[in-house]
Design a protein around this motif. Structure first.
Motif, PDB file in Angstrom:
ATOM      1  N   GLN A 185      30.509  25.293  45.368  1.00 24.81           N
ATOM      2  CA  GLN A 185      30.327  26.029  44.114  1.00 24.81           C
ATOM      3  C   GLN A 185      30.756  25.105  42.982  1.00 24.81           C
ATOM      4  O   GLN A 185      31.558  24.202  43.189  1.00 24.81           O
ATOM      5  CB  GLN A 185      31.194  27.295  44.100  1.00 24.81           C
ATOM      6  CG  GLN A 185      30.968  28.230  45.256  1.00 24.81           C
ATOM      7  CD  GLN A 185      29.573  28.824  45.276  1.00 24.81           C
ATOM      8  OE1 GLN A 185      29.008  29.151  44.246  1.00 24.81           O
ATOM      9  NE2 GLN A 185      29.011  28.943  46.467  1.00 24.81           N
TER      10      GLN A 185
ATOM     11  N   CYS B 263      34.552  33.972  41.974  1.00 22.97           N
ATOM     12  CA  CYS B 263      34.373  35.047  40.991  1.00 22.97           C
ATOM     13  C   CYS B 263      35.637  35.885  40.839  1.00 22.97           C
ATOM     14  O   CYS B 263      36.048  36.199  39.711  1.00 22.97           O
ATOM     15  CB  CYS B 263      33.195  35.936  41.384  1.00 22.97           C
ATOM     16  SG  CYS B 263      31.592  35.173  41.073  1.00 22.97           S
ATOM     17  N   GLN B 264      36.241  36.237  41.959  1.00 15.82           N
ATOM     18  CA  GLN B 264      37.447  37.059  41.891  1.00 15.82           C
ATOM     19  C   GLN B 264      38.587  36.305  41.218  1.00 15.82           C
ATOM     20  O   GLN B 264      39.301  36.856  40.372  1.00 15.82           O
ATOM     21  CB  GLN B 264      37.885  37.527  43.290  1.00 15.82           C
ATOM     22  CG  GLN B 264      39.044  38.511  43.266  1.00 15.82           C
ATOM     23  CD  GLN B 264      38.726  39.775  42.473  1.00 15.82           C
ATOM     24  OE1 GLN B 264      37.703  40.411  42.705  1.00 15.82           O
ATOM     25  NE2 GLN B 264      39.583  40.125  41.520  1.00 15.82           N
TER      26      GLN B 264
ATOM     27  N   TYR C 254      31.643  31.682  46.735  1.00 19.42           N
ATOM     28  CA  TYR C 254      31.200  32.241  45.460  1.00 19.42           C
ATOM     29  C   TYR C 254      32.008  33.480  45.105  1.00 19.42           C
ATOM     30  O   TYR C 254      32.482  33.631  43.975  1.00 19.42           O
ATOM     31  CB  TYR C 254      29.708  32.570  45.521  1.00 19.42           C
ATOM     32  CG  TYR C 254      29.203  33.246  44.269  1.00 19.42           C
ATOM     33  CD1 TYR C 254      28.978  32.516  43.114  1.00 19.42           C
ATOM     34  CD2 TYR C 254      28.967  34.616  44.243  1.00 19.42           C
ATOM     35  CE1 TYR C 254      28.525  33.128  41.961  1.00 19.42           C
ATOM     36  CE2 TYR C 254      28.511  35.240  43.085  1.00 19.42           C
ATOM     37  CZ  TYR C 254      28.292  34.488  41.957  1.00 19.42           C
ATOM     38  OH  TYR C 254      27.851  35.104  40.806  1.00 19.42           O
ATOM     39  N   HIS C 255      32.185  34.370  46.078  1.00 17.38           N
ATOM     40  CA  HIS C 255      32.929  35.615  45.814  1.00 17.38           C
ATOM     41  C   HIS C 255      34.399  35.348  45.520  1.00 17.38           C
ATOM     42  O   HIS C 255      34.988  35.991  44.638  1.00 17.38           O
ATOM     43  CB  HIS C 255      32.750  36.592  46.975  1.00 17.38           C
ATOM     44  CG  HIS C 255      31.336  37.093  47.095  1.00 17.38           C
ATOM     45  ND1 HIS C 255      30.764  37.924  46.157  1.00 17.38           N
ATOM     46  CD2 HIS C 255      30.366  36.834  47.996  1.00 17.38           C
ATOM     47  CE1 HIS C 255      29.513  38.187  46.491  1.00 17.38           C
ATOM     48  NE2 HIS C 255      29.234  37.523  47.612  1.00 17.38           N
TER      49      HIS C 255
ATOM     50  N   LEU D  68      24.902  32.278  46.150  1.00 19.42           N
ATOM     51  CA  LEU D  68      25.562  33.411  45.496  1.00 19.42           C
ATOM     52  C   LEU D  68      25.978  34.498  46.478  1.00 19.42           C
ATOM     53  O   LEU D  68      26.521  35.525  46.065  1.00 19.42           O
ATOM     54  CB  LEU D  68      24.641  33.995  44.418  1.00 19.42           C
ATOM     55  CG  LEU D  68      24.152  33.008  43.356  1.00 19.42           C
ATOM     56  CD1 LEU D  68      23.322  33.726  42.301  1.00 19.42           C
ATOM     57  CD2 LEU D  68      25.314  32.277  42.708  1.00 19.42           C
TER      58      LEU D  68
ATOM     59  N   ALA E 168      32.141  25.050  38.864  1.00 20.54           N
ATOM     60  CA  ALA E 168      32.715  25.883  37.806  1.00 20.54           C
ATOM     61  C   ALA E 168      33.246  24.970  36.711  1.00 20.54           C
ATOM     62  O   ALA E 168      33.602  23.823  36.967  1.00 20.54           O
ATOM     63  CB  ALA E 168      33.835  26.751  38.359  1.00 20.54           C
TER      64      ALA E 168
ATOM     65  N   THR F 208      38.332  33.913  39.056  1.00 11.85           N
ATOM     66  CA  THR F 208      38.007  33.795  37.633  1.00 11.85           C
ATOM     67  C   THR F 208      38.283  35.108  36.914  1.00 11.85           C
ATOM     68  O   THR F 208      38.870  35.118  35.822  1.00 11.85           O
ATOM     69  CB  THR F 208      36.524  33.382  37.452  1.00 11.85           C
ATOM     70  OG1 THR F 208      36.312  32.128  38.109  1.00 11.85           O
ATOM     71  CG2 THR F 208      36.167  33.250  35.986  1.00 11.85           C
ATOM     72  N   LYS F 209      37.890  36.214  37.540  1.00 10.39           N
ATOM     73  CA  LYS F 209      38.135  37.528  36.924  1.00 10.39           C
ATOM     74  C   LYS F 209      39.634  37.766  36.745  1.00 10.39           C
ATOM     75  O   LYS F 209      40.082  38.246  35.700  1.00 10.39           O
ATOM     76  CB  LYS F 209      37.521  38.628  37.785  1.00 10.39           C
ATOM     77  CG  LYS F 209      37.595  40.002  37.162  1.00 10.39           C
ATOM     78  CD  LYS F 209      36.860  41.025  38.014  1.00 10.39           C
ATOM     79  CE  LYS F 209      36.913  42.387  37.361  1.00 10.39           C
ATOM     80  NZ  LYS F 209      36.259  43.410  38.185  1.00 10.39           N
TER      81      LYS F 209
ATOM     82  N   VAL G 210      33.954  37.679  34.463  1.00 13.19           N
ATOM     83  CA  VAL G 210      33.134  36.672  35.144  1.00 13.19           C
ATOM     84  C   VAL G 210      31.746  36.728  34.530  1.00 13.19           C
ATOM     85  O   VAL G 210      31.164  37.808  34.411  1.00 13.19           O
ATOM     86  CB  VAL G 210      33.038  36.957  36.664  1.00 13.19           C
ATOM     87  CG1 VAL G 210      32.151  35.924  37.336  1.00 13.19           C
ATOM     88  CG2 VAL G 210      34.414  36.977  37.286  1.00 13.19           C
ATOM     89  N   LYS G 211      31.234  35.586  34.138  1.00 17.89           N
ATOM     90  CA  LYS G 211      29.909  35.523  33.541  1.00 17.89           C
ATOM     91  C   LYS G 211      29.171  34.320  34.131  1.00 17.89           C
ATOM     92  O   LYS G 211      29.060  33.266  33.505  1.00 17.89           O
ATOM     93  CB  LYS G 211      30.041  35.393  32.024  1.00 17.89           C
ATOM     94  CG  LYS G 211      28.747  35.534  31.268  1.00 17.89           C
ATOM     95  CD  LYS G 211      29.008  35.474  29.766  1.00 17.89           C
ATOM     96  CE  LYS G 211      27.709  35.541  28.996  1.00 17.89           C
ATOM     97  NZ  LYS G 211      27.950  35.409  27.564  1.00 17.89           N
ATOM     98  N   PRO G 212      28.673  34.461  35.374  1.00 19.16           N
ATOM     99  CA  PRO G 212      27.979  33.333  36.002  1.00 19.16           C
ATOM    100  C   PRO G 212      26.716  32.950  35.227  1.00 19.16           C
ATOM    101  O   PRO G 212      26.039  33.798  34.658  1.00 19.16           O
ATOM    102  CB  PRO G 212      27.597  33.869  37.385  1.00 19.16           C
ATOM    103  CG  PRO G 212      28.483  35.041  37.611  1.00 19.16           C
ATOM    104  CD  PRO G 212      28.753  35.610  36.253  1.00 19.16           C
TER     105      PRO G 212
END
Length: 160
Positions: free
Chosen positions: A122, A89-90, A85-86, A80, A124, A92-93, A99-101
């Motif tokens: 990662q 997340c970005q 990962y970052h 994480l 998803a 996905t956002k 983002v809801k890991p």
């Protein structure tokens, strides 16, 4: 007391949660070391009184522990803190709006092998969790379109 020599006690240890954070080979090695140590020092194991013993010298019997393993494979624990990962997340956002890991326990041996080789792996998924692995599993085209947008967003960020 001869029946005692053929009596076995089985203990099933659920090591499921262990598979994500430890090497399976290391866990098996350590458990085997513990069992070997217990067998060497079986007379030191606490008992429930004078008639509860692991060594019966009059019968020439000595208790012994054994451990066996079914097929084992290592699980996945995504990093994480990694760039991957970052970026995920970005992306996905940007595509989904939030983002809801979360984590689902399981094993994916190929992914673990890639991690062991140093790859930032990662996982998803985009779709309907309620139908995941159901007999009538299905997804919505709109969810797959969002997944594609996330994929494109990852590539765009990594090209920067």
């Amino acid at each position: 007391m001869a029946w005692l020599a053929n009596t076995y006690a089985f203990y099933f240890i659920d090591c499921y949660d262990m598979i994500f954070f430890f090497s399976v080979a290391d866990v098996i090695k350590k458990l085997n070391e513990y069992v070997e140590d217990l067998n060497k020092n079986i007379e030191k194991i606490p008992t429930r009184g004078p008639v509860s013993k692991y060594i019966l010298p009059d019968e020439d019997l000595r208790g012994r522990m054994e451990i066996s393993f079914d097929e084992a494979s290592s699980g996945v624990a995504c990093n994480l803190e990694s760039r991957g990962y970052h970026v995920l997340c970005q992306a996905t956002k940007d595509a989904v709006g939030h983002v809801k890991p979360y984590s689902i326990t399981g094993t994916l041996p190929l992914i673990r092998e890639l991690q062991d080789e140093g790859f930032d792996v990662q996982t998803a998924g985009y779709g309907l969790m309620a139908t995941y692995h159901a007999k009538n599993e299905y997804c919505l085209l709109s969810d797959m379109c969002q997944g594609y947008q996330v994929f494109a967003g990852i590539i765009a960020q990594l090209e920067e």
